[in-house]
Design a protein around this motif. Structure first.
Motif, mmCIF file in Angstrom:
data_model
loop_
_atom_site.group_PDB
_atom_site.id
_atom_site.type_symbol
_atom_site.label_atom_id
_atom_site.label_comp_id
_atom_site.label_asym_id
_atom_site.label_seq_id
_atom_site.Cartn_x
_atom_site.Cartn_y
_atom_site.Cartn_z
ATOM 1 N N LEU A 104 -19.828 8.244 1.888
ATOM 2 C CA LEU A 104 -20.623 7.035 2.061
ATOM 3 C C LEU A 104 -19.824 5.757 1.813
ATOM 4 O O LEU A 104 -20.235 4.686 2.220
ATOM 5 C CB LEU A 104 -21.852 7.069 1.152
ATOM 6 C CG LEU A 104 -22.856 8.164 1.491
ATOM 7 C CD1 LEU A 104 -23.976 8.191 0.454
ATOM 8 C CD2 LEU A 104 -23.426 7.962 2.885
ATOM 9 N N ALA A 105 -18.682 5.859 1.176
ATOM 10 C CA ALA A 105 -17.854 4.682 0.880
ATOM 11 C C ALA A 105 -16.677 4.545 1.840
ATOM 12 O O ALA A 105 -15.803 3.708 1.628
ATOM 13 C CB ALA A 105 -17.363 4.759 -0.558
ATOM 14 N N LEU A 106 -16.651 5.331 2.910
ATOM 15 C CA LEU A 106 -15.520 5.289 3.832
ATOM 16 C C LEU A 106 -15.501 4.039 4.719
ATOM 17 O O LEU A 106 -14.429 3.635 5.164
ATOM 18 C CB LEU A 106 -15.504 6.533 4.716
ATOM 19 C CG LEU A 106 -14.935 7.784 4.074
ATOM 20 C CD1 LEU A 106 -15.110 8.979 5.002
ATOM 21 C CD2 LEU A 106 -13.482 7.598 3.701
ATOM 22 N N ALA A 107 -16.629 3.429 4.974
ATOM 23 C CA ALA A 107 -16.674 2.276 5.883
ATOM 24 C C ALA A 107 -15.717 1.160 5.452
ATOM 25 O O ALA A 107 -14.940 0.671 6.278
ATOM 26 C CB ALA A 107 -18.098 1.756 6.035
ATOM 27 N N PRO A 108 -15.709 0.729 4.185
ATOM 28 C CA PRO A 108 -14.755 -0.320 3.809
ATOM 29 C C PRO A 108 -13.293 0.128 3.917
ATOM 30 O O PRO A 108 -12.427 -0.674 4.250
ATOM 31 C CB PRO A 108 -15.100 -0.649 2.358
ATOM 32 C CG PRO A 108 -16.390 0.002 2.060
ATOM 33 C CD PRO A 108 -16.623 1.054 3.094
ATOM 34 N N PHE A 160 -12.115 2.286 6.148
ATOM 35 C CA PHE A 160 -11.779 2.241 7.570
ATOM 36 C C PHE A 160 -11.677 0.795 8.067
ATOM 37 O O PHE A 160 -10.882 0.508 8.963
ATOM 38 C CB PHE A 160 -12.786 3.029 8.399
ATOM 39 C CG PHE A 160 -12.629 4.517 8.253
ATOM 40 C CD1 PHE A 160 -11.377 5.096 8.135
ATOM 41 C CD2 PHE A 160 -13.738 5.332 8.224
ATOM 42 C CE1 PHE A 160 -11.226 6.468 7.996
ATOM 43 C CE2 PHE A 160 -13.598 6.705 8.096
ATOM 44 C CZ PHE A 160 -12.341 7.274 7.992
ATOM 45 N N LEU A 161 -12.455 -0.098 7.496
ATOM 46 C CA LEU A 161 -12.329 -1.519 7.835
ATOM 47 C C LEU A 161 -10.948 -2.029 7.422
ATOM 48 O O LEU A 161 -10.274 -2.719 8.193
ATOM 49 C CB LEU A 161 -13.429 -2.330 7.154
ATOM 50 C CG LEU A 161 -13.411 -3.830 7.418
ATOM 51 C CD1 LEU A 161 -13.663 -4.118 8.887
ATOM 52 C CD2 LEU A 161 -14.438 -4.527 6.553
ATOM 53 N N LEU A 162 -10.517 -1.658 6.224
ATOM 54 C CA LEU A 162 -9.175 -2.028 5.767
ATOM 55 C C LEU A 162 -8.115 -1.447 6.705
ATOM 56 O O LEU A 162 -7.156 -2.138 7.061
ATOM 57 C CB LEU A 162 -8.936 -1.535 4.336
ATOM 58 C CG LEU A 162 -7.517 -1.717 3.786
ATOM 59 C CD1 LEU A 162 -7.159 -3.197 3.687
ATOM 60 C CD2 LEU A 162 -7.381 -1.037 2.432
ATOM 61 N N ALA A 163 -8.285 -0.220 7.131
ATOM 62 C CA ALA A 163 -7.321 0.404 8.047
ATOM 63 C C ALA A 163 -7.262 -0.347 9.371
ATOM 64 O O ALA A 163 -6.180 -0.622 9.893
ATOM 65 C CB ALA A 163 -7.698 1.868 8.290
ATOM 66 N N VAL A 199 -8.435 7.547 1.876
ATOM 67 C CA VAL A 199 -9.431 8.335 2.625
ATOM 68 C C VAL A 199 -9.749 9.677 1.978
ATOM 69 O O VAL A 199 -10.922 10.027 1.817
ATOM 70 C CB VAL A 199 -9.001 8.501 4.103
ATOM 71 C CG1 VAL A 199 -9.854 9.538 4.818
ATOM 72 C CG2 VAL A 199 -9.088 7.175 4.826
ATOM 73 N N PRO A 200 -8.767 10.478 1.567
ATOM 74 C CA PRO A 200 -9.127 11.793 1.022
ATOM 75 C C PRO A 200 -9.873 11.746 -0.308
ATOM 76 O O PRO A 200 -10.489 12.731 -0.707
ATOM 77 C CB PRO A 200 -7.775 12.489 0.808
ATOM 78 C CG PRO A 200 -6.758 11.658 1.475
ATOM 79 C CD PRO A 200 -7.334 10.307 1.671
ATOM 80 N N PHE A 201 -9.823 10.609 -0.984
ATOM 81 C CA PHE A 201 -10.382 10.543 -2.326
ATOM 82 C C PHE A 201 -11.668 9.727 -2.424
ATOM 83 O O PHE A 201 -12.271 9.657 -3.482
ATOM 84 C CB PHE A 201 -9.326 9.962 -3.285
ATOM 85 C CG PHE A 201 -8.032 10.706 -3.227
ATOM 86 C CD1 PHE A 201 -7.918 11.973 -3.778
ATOM 87 C CD2 PHE A 201 -6.936 10.168 -2.579
ATOM 88 C CE1 PHE A 201 -6.734 12.681 -3.710
ATOM 89 C CE2 PHE A 201 -5.743 10.868 -2.505
ATOM 90 C CZ PHE A 201 -5.645 12.121 -3.072
#
Length: 135
Positions: free
Chosen positions: A31-35, A37-40, A25-27
């Motif tokens: 715009l690429a956080l959705a996948p 967060f899906l993994l999380a 997440v921090p890196f």
């Protein structure tokens, strides 16, 4: 109903996936956080059902309700203490490093907690297997 070996594998894969998602997440650009967060979400859901199944199998009928209650209490305590520890970690790191480091440190602390659980699980299982195999 999962076989014990598959259940343990699901728990381990879930813990690794969750640790990886928190560490990323921090890196990752916004715009690429959705996948990530899906993994999380998938990883954390892979932990819940196998954990309850493990409790149900290991604990007798008399103690099952108490054990599942303790599992849920532990989850609630984690939801209370996790953000508090993240805030404390962020404040300490902000005082010494500033910038984006507090945000990264808090998420990496969560990832390390997941890895620590995984290592502890592996150590406990190895010890139990050695004890079961010794005469």
């Amino acid at each position: 109903r999962l076989a014990p070996a598959r259940r343990r594998a699901a728990l381990r894969v879930g813990a690794l996936g969750y640790a990886l998602s928190l560490a990323l997440v921090p890196f990752v650009p916004t715009l690429a956080l959705a996948p990530v967060f899906l993994l999380a979400g998938v990883s954390s859901s892979a932990l819940y059902a196998p954990a309850l199944s493990e409790i149900g199998e290991r604990v007798g009928d008399d103690g099952r309700a108490r054990a599942m209650g303790a599992f849920h209490v532990a989850g609630c305590v984690g939801m209370l203490l996790g953000p508090a520890l993240a805030g404390i970690t962020s404040a300490i790191v902000r005082r010494h490093a500033g910038g984006e480091a507090p945000h990264q440190a808090a998420l990496l602390l969560g990832a390390l907690a997941s890895v620590a659980w995984l290592v502890a699980d592996l150590l406990v299982r190895a010890r139990a297997e050695r004890a079961a195999s010794s005469p």
